[in-house]
Design a protein around this motif. Structure first.
Motif, PDB file in Angstrom:
ATOM      1  N   ALA A  23       0.701  -1.144   0.038  1.00 28.65           N
ATOM      2  CA  ALA A  23       0.162  -0.057  -0.121  1.00 28.65           C
ATOM      3  C   ALA A  23       0.838   1.222   0.172  1.00 28.65           C
ATOM      4  N   ALA A  24       1.892   1.282   0.723  1.00 27.08           N
ATOM      5  CA  ALA A  24       2.791   2.331   0.712  1.00 27.08           C
ATOM      6  C   ALA A  24       3.403   2.754  -0.567  1.00 27.08           C
ATOM      7  N   VAL A  25       3.915   1.384  -1.281  1.00 28.54           N
ATOM      8  CA  VAL A  25       4.610   1.823  -2.392  1.00 28.54           C
ATOM      9  C   VAL A  25       3.404   2.327  -3.352  1.00 28.54           C
ATOM     10  N   PHE A  26       2.078   1.910  -3.455  1.00 26.06           N
ATOM     11  CA  PHE A  26       1.285   2.430  -4.271  1.00 26.06           C
ATOM     12  C   PHE A  26       0.949   3.820  -3.845  1.00 26.06           C
ATOM     13  N   LEU A  27       1.042   4.242  -2.819  1.00 23.06           N
ATOM     14  CA  LEU A  27       0.576   5.623  -2.430  1.00 23.06           C
ATOM     15  C   LEU A  27       1.686   6.564  -2.533  1.00 23.06           C
ATOM     16  N   ARG A  28       2.978   5.930  -2.753  1.00 25.75           N
ATOM     17  CA  ARG A  28       3.877   6.798  -3.048  1.00 25.75           C
ATOM     18  C   ARG A  28       4.076   7.046  -4.688  1.00 25.75           C
ATOM     19  N   PHE A  29       4.211   5.812  -5.075  1.00 23.04           N
ATOM     20  CA  PHE A  29       4.767   5.834  -6.694  1.00 23.04           C
ATOM     21  C   PHE A  29       3.667   5.917  -7.642  1.00 23.04           C
ATOM     22  N   TYR A  30       2.354   5.310  -7.090  1.00 18.31           N
ATOM     23  CA  TYR A  30       1.468   5.847  -8.179  1.00 18.31           C
ATOM     24  C   TYR A  30       0.517   7.273  -7.950  1.00 18.31           C
ATOM     25  N   LEU A  31       0.269   7.250  -6.482  1.00 17.38           N
ATOM     26  CA  LEU A  31      -0.636   8.590  -6.414  1.00 17.38           C
ATOM     27  C   LEU A  31       0.225   9.812  -5.987  1.00 17.38           C
TER      28      LEU A  31
ATOM     29  N   GLY B 200       7.432   8.541  10.637  1.00 12.53           N
ATOM     30  CA  GLY B 200       8.642   7.532  10.796  1.00 12.53           C
ATOM     31  C   GLY B 200       8.268   6.100  10.500  1.00 12.53           C
ATOM     32  N   THR B 201       7.326   5.659  10.570  1.00 15.53           N
ATOM     33  CA  THR B 201       6.829   4.168  10.384  1.00 15.53           C
ATOM     34  C   THR B 201       6.714   4.313   8.936  1.00 15.53           C
ATOM     35  N   VAL B 202       6.224   5.134   8.144  1.00 10.38           N
ATOM     36  CA  VAL B 202       6.085   5.273   6.749  1.00 10.38           C
ATOM     37  C   VAL B 202       7.606   5.430   6.052  1.00 10.38           C
ATOM     38  N   LYS B 203       8.388   5.886   6.793  1.00  8.97           N
ATOM     39  CA  LYS B 203       9.806   6.048   6.125  1.00  8.97           C
ATOM     40  C   LYS B 203      10.500   4.532   6.372  1.00  8.97           C
ATOM     41  N   SER B 204      10.247   4.016   7.500  1.00 12.25           N
ATOM     42  CA  SER B 204      10.739   2.448   7.512  1.00 12.25           C
ATOM     43  C   SER B 204      10.096   1.523   6.757  1.00 12.25           C
ATOM     44  N   LEU B 205       9.047   1.735   6.408  1.00 11.88           N
ATOM     45  CA  LEU B 205       8.136   0.762   5.432  1.00 11.88           C
ATOM     46  C   LEU B 205       8.411   1.018   4.056  1.00 11.88           C
ATOM     47  N   LEU B 206       8.813   2.300   3.510  1.00 13.10           N
ATOM     48  CA  LEU B 206       9.166   2.654   2.378  1.00 13.10           C
ATOM     49  C   LEU B 206      10.805   2.039   2.132  1.00 13.10           C
ATOM     50  N   HIS B 207      11.388   2.330   2.986  1.00 11.38           N
ATOM     51  CA  HIS B 207      12.914   2.035   3.157  1.00 11.38           C
ATOM     52  C   HIS B 207      13.094   0.549   2.684  1.00 11.38           C
ATOM     53  N   ARG B 208      12.473  -0.237   3.740  1.00 14.15           N
ATOM     54  CA  ARG B 208      12.581  -1.679   3.333  1.00 14.15           C
ATOM     55  C   ARG B 208      11.626  -2.118   1.986  1.00 14.15           C
ATOM     56  N   SER B 209      10.882  -1.449   1.572  1.00 14.75           N
ATOM     57  CA  SER B 209      10.171  -1.507   0.208  1.00 14.75           C
ATOM     58  C   SER B 209      11.114  -1.508  -0.823  1.00 14.75           C
ATOM     59  N   LEU B 210      11.679  -0.280  -0.715  1.00 10.64           N
ATOM     60  CA  LEU B 210      12.660  -0.016  -1.716  1.00 10.64           C
ATOM     61  C   LEU B 210      14.019  -0.760  -1.962  1.00 10.64           C
TER      62      LEU B 210
END
Lengths: 462, 158
Positions: free
Chosen positions: B115-123, B139-149
Motif C-alpha cells: 500500500a505504501a508503494v502504491f501511495l508513494r509511486f502511483y498517487l 517515521g513508520t512510513v519512512k521505515s516501510l518505504l525504506h524496506r520496500s525500496l
C-alpha cells in the motif's frame, strides 16, 4: 534511490495498478438508509438523552445494596452463571475490592471506548456472582488503527487463581500477573521494552506463552504486527525468565493459534509460503524438556481449510473448519493425523474453546444464529449435540463482546441462575448520588416554603 | 475529521469519482481484483450506512480500504475463496522486465508495504498523507518505504 530507479519503479507500478480492467462503479447495495445529520447539535442529542437516562438508572440502582461480601475462598461448588451480566458502571475494580477467590470467566463488555468506564474488562468469581473490573487491563487498552477500542488482554490461568495482563501498546517493561485469591500482584520484568500478546497458560499455571515484538516506544495504536518481527516466547513464572522459542519462526502478519497441551508441550500454527495464494499451515509442537528455549519435537500438516482450535483432554488436536455459522469439529491424533472420532458439525458464530467437561464434551463460546445474545455452549464431540450452558448479556452499550475462561474451573462448574454482586460503589457514584439527593432535598424544601409563603399572603389579604 | 452537511448526491459523486482509484489501491495491496472490488464496495456501503459527511472523503476511504485489505490478507480462509488465480494475474505475462521485477517484489512485500508503494509511486502522496492513510507515524512510513525500496532495488538488479 536514484532518480532513474524511482522513474522505473513509478512506471512499473503504474502499469501493474492499471493492468486490471476496472469498469465504472457498479450499483451499490445499500441495506439500510443513511442517517444524515441535519444539524451539528442533533448528533449529540441521542448521547445526551442516553446519558440522562443512564444517570437516572444509576440513581435508581444505587438504592439497592449488594448482599454480604463473598467468602474469602469458596467453600461451595464452582458456579457458571446462567447469564453473564452486562456492563455496569457500578462494578468495583480489583484494586479497590479484591475478588478473594479464583475467577471463572473474564468478560469484555461495552462498546463505547474507555471514557466513563463504558468499555470494561470484568472478572467473574468462581461463585458465579462476584464481578470485578480488571482495572490494570483497562488502563493498558488503546485505540486500534481501525478506530475501535481494544482492551488489553486479561488471561485467566486454568485454575482461575491468576490473571495475566497483556500490553500491545509497546514500551511495556513487565508482565503483571494478579493473584485473584490474595489481591496481590507480581510484575515479571521483560528484557527490553516491547509489546506482547498473551496466548496461553500451561495446564499447571507455571508458564505463559506470548507473542512479543520489539516496540520500544509507547504508541497510541495497538502495534501493527506486520511492521515488527513477531516471536514466540514463554514466561516461566517460577524463574521469572522470558525466553524466546528460537526454533519457531513467525512470518510477518502471523495470526495463528497457540495452545499448551496437557503434557506441557506447546503447539503453535506456523505457515510455509505465507505470502503465496495458498500458504501451507502446520501444527508445530514444542517441548521444553531440554531447556526453556524449547525444541520442535513434531510437526503435522493441517488439512486444507482446517485450523487448530486447541487440545482435547486426551492430548489430541482439535481442528475447526467452515465459515460461521456452519462449522465442523474433529479431533485428530498428532502422531499420524488420524481422526480420533468422526467429524461433528455445529452451528454458531465466534467459536472458541473455553474448557472441557469431559474428554468429549467441550465448552465453547459459540453464539447462536440470528441477532440474539451470545452464548457459551456445551458441545459433545461424540454426538454433535450442542446446548446452551450460559448466555451472554446483549444490549447496544452493555453487551458482552468477548469471553475467556479458567479452563479447568469452567469444566467442573455447575450452572446456576445467580445475579451479579458488583462490590462497593465507585467513589464517583457515591458522590454523585449524595449530590443528587441533596439537590432534590433542597428543591423540595424550597417548594414547600414557596407554598407556605403564598398561603400566608392569601390569609392576610382576607 | 470534520463533518459538514451535504446532500445525498455528494455520496454518489464521491463514489463515482473515487471507485476506480480505490480498487487499484486494493488490487496492489491484495493482488486480487475480485477481492479489491469486494473490499471497496464494502467500504462505500459502510460509509453510506454511517451517514457521515466528510471534508476529505478520499483520505478516509483510502484508510478504510487499506485497513480492510490488511485484515483480508490475515484471514487465510477468505483468501482461499479467492485463490482461483495467482496474485497480480493481470500482469503475469508482461513483457517489460521492470514490470516483472516490480511484480516479483510486490509478491514478497507485506500488505502495508504494498500500500505504501502504491501511495508513494502511483498517487505521489507525501509521507504525511501516507501516514494518515496507514494510520501510523511518519517515521513508520519512512521505515516501510525504506524496506520496500530495498526489495525493489534487489529485484530490479540495482
Amino acid at each position: 534511490m536514484s532518480e532513474n530507479l524511482q522513474d522505473r519503479v513509478r512506471a512499473a507500478v503504474r502499469i501493474i495498478a492499471e493492468a486490471p480492467p476496472i469498469g465504472p462503479a457498479p450499483a451499490l447495495e445499500r441495506s439500510t438508509p443513511p442517517r444524515y445529520v441535519t444539524r451539528r447539535w442533533a448528533r449529540w442529542a441521542p448521547a445526551g438523552a442516553a446519558l440522562a437516562v443512564l444517570a437516572a438508572v444509576f440513581v435508581a440502582v444505587g438504592v439497592r445494596v449488594d448482599g454480604p461480601p463473598p467468602p474469602a475462598a469458596p467453600g461451595g461448588s464452582v458456579v457458571l452463571p446462567r447469564e453473564v451480566a452486562g456492563l455496569s458502571l457500578l462494578t468495583a475494580n480489583l484494586t479497590d475490592a479484591p475478588l478473594r477467590q479464583p475467577g471463572i470467566l473474564v468478560a469484555r463488555q461495552g462498546s463505547w471506548g474507555s471514557t466513563w468506564g463504558s468499555s470494561q474488562v470484568v472478572v467473574i468469581g468462581a461463585d458465579g456472582r462476584t464481578y470485578r473490573r480488571v482495572d490494570v487491563a483497562e488502563e493498558r487498552g488503546a485505540d486500534g488503527a481501525d478506530g475501535e477500542w481494544h482492551h488489553a488482554q486479561a488471561l485467566l490461568s486454568p485454575d482461575g487463581r491468576q490473571v495475566a495482563v497483556g500490553d500491545e501498546r509497546g514500551g511495556a517493561t513487565e508482565v503483571p500477573v494478579l493473584d485473584l485469591t490474595t489481591g496481590g500482584r507480581r510484575d515479571y520484568p521483560l528484557g527490553a521494552p516491547m509489546a506482547y500478546r498473551l496466548r496461553a497458560w500451561s495446564a499447571d499455571g507455571r508458564k505463559l506463552a506470548m507473542i512479543v515484538a520489539d516496540v520500544p516506544d509507547r504508541v497510541a495504536d495497538v502495534f501493527q504486527p506486520e511492521e515488527h518481527e513477531q516471536r514466540l516466547a514463554v514466561l516461566d513464572l517460577d524463574t521469572g525468565a522470558v525466553t524466546v522459542v528460537s526454533e519457531v519462526t513467525l512470518h510477518d502478519d502471523w495470526d495463528g493459534n497457540v495452545h499448551f497441551a496437557p503434557d506441557g508441550t506447546l503447539a503453535v500454527t506456523t505457515f510455509t509460503d505465507p505470502y503465496s495464494s495458498w500458504p501451507k499451515p502446520w501444527l508445530t509442537v514444542v517441548a521444553f524438556d531440554r531447556g526453556p528455549a524449547g525444541r520442535i519435537v513434531r510437526t503435522m500438516a493441517l488439512p486444507e481449510q482446517w485450523h487448530f482450535g486447541g487440545w482435547t483432554p486426551d492430548g489430541d488436536a482439535l481442528l475447526v473448519t467452515g465459515d460461521d455459522p456452519r462449522l465442523g469439529l474433529r479431533a485428530v491424533r498428532v502422531a499420524d493425523g488420524a481422526d480420533v472420532r468422526p467429524r461433528v458439525d455445529v452451528t454458531g458464530h465466534r467459536f472458541a474453546v473455553l474448557g472441557w467437561r469431559s474428554p468429549t464434551v467441550l465448552l465453547a463460546r459459540l453464539d447462536p444464529e440470528g441477532e440474539g445474545p451470545g452464548a457459551i455452549m456445551a458441545v459433545d464431540l461424540a454426538t454433535g449435540r450442542q446446548e446452551v450452558a450460559a448466555t451472554l448479556a446483549g444490549g447496544l452499550f452493555t453487551r458482552v463482546t468477548g469471553i475467556d475462561a479458567a479452563g479447568q474451573l469452567i469444566g467442573q462448574a455447575g450452572s446456576e441462575a445467580v445475579g451479579p454482586q458488583r462490590g462497593p460503589w465507585p467513589g464517583w457514584a457515591r458522590v454523585a448520588s449524595a449530590l443528587l439527593v441533596t439537590g432534590l432535598g433542597w428543591l423540595l424544601v424550597a417548594r414547600i416554603r414557596r407554598r407556605q409563603g403564598r398561603a400566608r399572603g392569601a390569609g392576610s389579604a382576607g | 475529521m470534520d463533518v459538514v452537511d451535504r446532500g445525498p448526491a455528494a455520496f454518489e459523486s464521491v463514489y463515482a469519482r473515487e471507485y476506480a482509484g480505490l480498487v487499484r489501491l486494493a488490487y496492489v495491496t491484495t493482488g486480487s481484483l475480485d477481492t479489491a472490488e469486494d473490499i471497496v464496495q464494502e467500504v462505500f456501503a459502510a460509509w453510506y450506512r454511517s451517514g457521515s459527511q466528510l471534508l476529505q472523503p478520499a483520505a478516509y476511504l483510502r484508510r478504510a480500504v487499506v485497513s480492510r485489505c490488511t485484515s483480508w490478507v490475515r484471514r487465510r480462509i477468505v483468501e482461499r475463496r479467492h485463490a482461483a488465480a495467482e496474485p497480480f494475474a493481470h500482469v503475469q505475462q508482461h513483457a517489460h522486465d521492470d514490470v516483472a521485477a516490480v511484480r516479483a517484489a510486490l509478491l514478497v512485500l507485506r500488505p502495508r508495504q504494498r500500500a505504501a508503494v502504491f501511495l508513494r509511486f502511483y498517487l505521489g502522496l507525501p509521507e504525511a498523507e501516507i501516514a494518515t492513510t496507514l494510520g501510523c507515524r511518519a517515521g513508520t512510513v519512512k521505515s516501510l518505504l525504506h524496506r520496500s525500496l530495498a526489495t525493489l532495488k534487489e529485484k530490479l538488479g540495482e
